[in-house]
Scaffold this active site. Sequence first.
Site, PDB file in Angstrom:
ATOM      1  N   HIS A  17       0.836  -1.202   0.000  1.00  0.00           N
ATOM      2  CA  HIS A  17       0.000   0.000   0.000  1.00  0.00           C
ATOM      3  C   HIS A  17       0.876   1.259   0.000  1.00  0.00           C
ATOM      4  CE1 HIS A  17      -3.067  -2.543   2.442  1.00  0.00           C
ATOM      5  NE2 HIS A  17      -3.581  -2.374   1.248  1.00  0.00           N
ATOM      6  N   LYS A  41     -17.843  -5.521   9.569  1.00  0.00           N
ATOM      7  CA  LYS A  41     -16.620  -6.326   9.699  1.00  0.00           C
ATOM      8  C   LYS A  41     -15.707  -5.711  10.754  1.00  0.00           C
ATOM      9  CE  LYS A  41     -13.074  -8.287   6.732  1.00  0.00           C
ATOM     10  NZ  LYS A  41     -12.451  -8.091   5.427  1.00  0.00           N
ATOM     11  N   ARG A  90      -1.714  -6.185  -8.074  1.00  0.00           N
ATOM     12  CA  ARG A  90      -0.632  -7.126  -7.754  1.00  0.00           C
ATOM     13  C   ARG A  90      -0.475  -8.195  -8.814  1.00  0.00           C
ATOM     14  NH1 ARG A  90      -3.036  -8.280  -1.948  1.00  0.00           N
ATOM     15  NH2 ARG A  90      -4.809  -8.254  -3.353  1.00  0.00           N
ATOM     16  N   SER A 127      -2.956  -7.441   3.391  1.00  0.00           N
ATOM     17  CA  SER A 127      -3.259  -7.270   4.816  1.00  0.00           C
ATOM     18  C   SER A 127      -3.768  -8.584   5.399  1.00  0.00           C
ATOM     19  CB  SER A 127      -4.328  -6.187   5.000  1.00  0.00           C
ATOM     20  OG  SER A 127      -3.894  -4.965   4.494  1.00  0.00           O
TER      21      SER A 127
HETATM   22  O1  PNS Z   1      -8.527  -2.691   0.907  1.00  0.00           O
HETATM   23  P1  PNS Z   1      -9.812  -3.183   0.278  1.00  0.00           P
HETATM   24  O2  PNS Z   1     -10.719  -3.798   1.320  1.00  0.00           O
HETATM   25  O3  PNS Z   1      -9.569  -4.077  -0.902  1.00  0.00           O
HETATM   26  O4  PNS Z   1     -10.554  -1.852  -0.289  1.00  0.00           O
HETATM   27  C1  PNS Z   1     -11.800  -1.956  -0.935  1.00  0.00           C
HETATM   28  C2  PNS Z   1     -12.417  -0.563  -1.125  1.00  0.00           C
HETATM   29  C3  PNS Z   1     -12.525   0.161   0.188  1.00  0.00           C
HETATM   30  C4  PNS Z   1     -11.542   0.247  -2.074  1.00  0.00           C
HETATM   31  C5  PNS Z   1     -13.822  -0.777  -1.777  1.00  0.00           C
HETATM   32  O5  PNS Z   1     -14.507  -1.773  -1.098  1.00  0.00           O
HETATM   33  C6  PNS Z   1     -14.660   0.482  -1.762  1.00  0.00           C
HETATM   34  O6  PNS Z   1     -14.412   1.401  -2.520  1.00  0.00           O
HETATM   35  N1  PNS Z   1     -15.637   0.513  -0.847  1.00  0.00           N
HETATM   36  C7  PNS Z   1     -16.494   1.655  -0.634  1.00  0.00           C
HETATM   37  C8  PNS Z   1     -17.938   1.363  -1.003  1.00  0.00           C
HETATM   38  C9  PNS Z   1     -18.154   1.606  -2.477  1.00  0.00           C
HETATM   39  O7  PNS Z   1     -17.988   2.695  -2.992  1.00  0.00           O
HETATM   40  N2  PNS Z   1     -18.510   0.526  -3.167  1.00  0.00           N
HETATM   41  C10 PNS Z   1     -18.777   0.537  -4.586  1.00  0.00           C
HETATM   42  C11 PNS Z   1     -17.517   0.173  -5.342  1.00  0.00           C
HETATM   43  S1  PNS Z   1     -18.007  -0.299  -6.927  1.00  0.00           S
END
Ligand code: PNS
Length: 159
Positions: A17, A41, A90, A127
């Site tokens: 990150h 969560k 990745r 993570s």
């Molecule tokens: O580190 P992660 O858990 O892979 O991050 C995922 C994240 C936070 C980038 C994604 O879940 C997100 O953008 N969540 C916010 C809710 C949202 O906007 N969802 C629609 C995405 S199409």
Amino acid sequence: MRRAVCPGSFDPITNGHLDIIARASKLYDVVHVAVMINQSKKGLFTVEERIELIREVTADFGNVEVESFHGLLVDFCKQRDIPAIVKGLRAVSDFDYELQMAQMNNGLTGVETLFVPTNPTYSFLSSSLVKEVAPRGGDVSHQVPPTGQPPLTPRQARK
Ligand code: PNS
């Protein structure tokens, strides 16, 4: 002022990150790190702890702002006039879901997503794996950024 956001759960932030944030911070005037609040969560670290860690390890970049958010990422972007989301990829396996999210987000508000290939040194890092290995005594010191403070104790261990 050119702005971008690096979103994620960051539970905890890894060197992968941090590499993406560092590279984004060279391309944009301001990089917002958006830490998602996920009510359903319970993370290993609280959102406040994650923010504290990220602030500490990005302080030297000079143009990184760290905040939490809930709801849609596109709303976070709209409220701050952020036209671009920067994500690390990745491997090809990341691409499927990332592409869907990028297309959905673009369809919602027109926000663009830019993918940055992860440094190969960190291509296996996540993570989730850090959370799997660290509590069982595995050495993750090369996978998470060093902090100036004693390591934060994950909330499970504090009880
Ligand atoms: O580190 P992660 O858990 O892979 O991050 C995922 C994240 C936070 C980038 C994604 O879940 C997100 O953008 N969540 C916010 C809710 C949202 O906007 N969802 C629609 C995405 S199409």
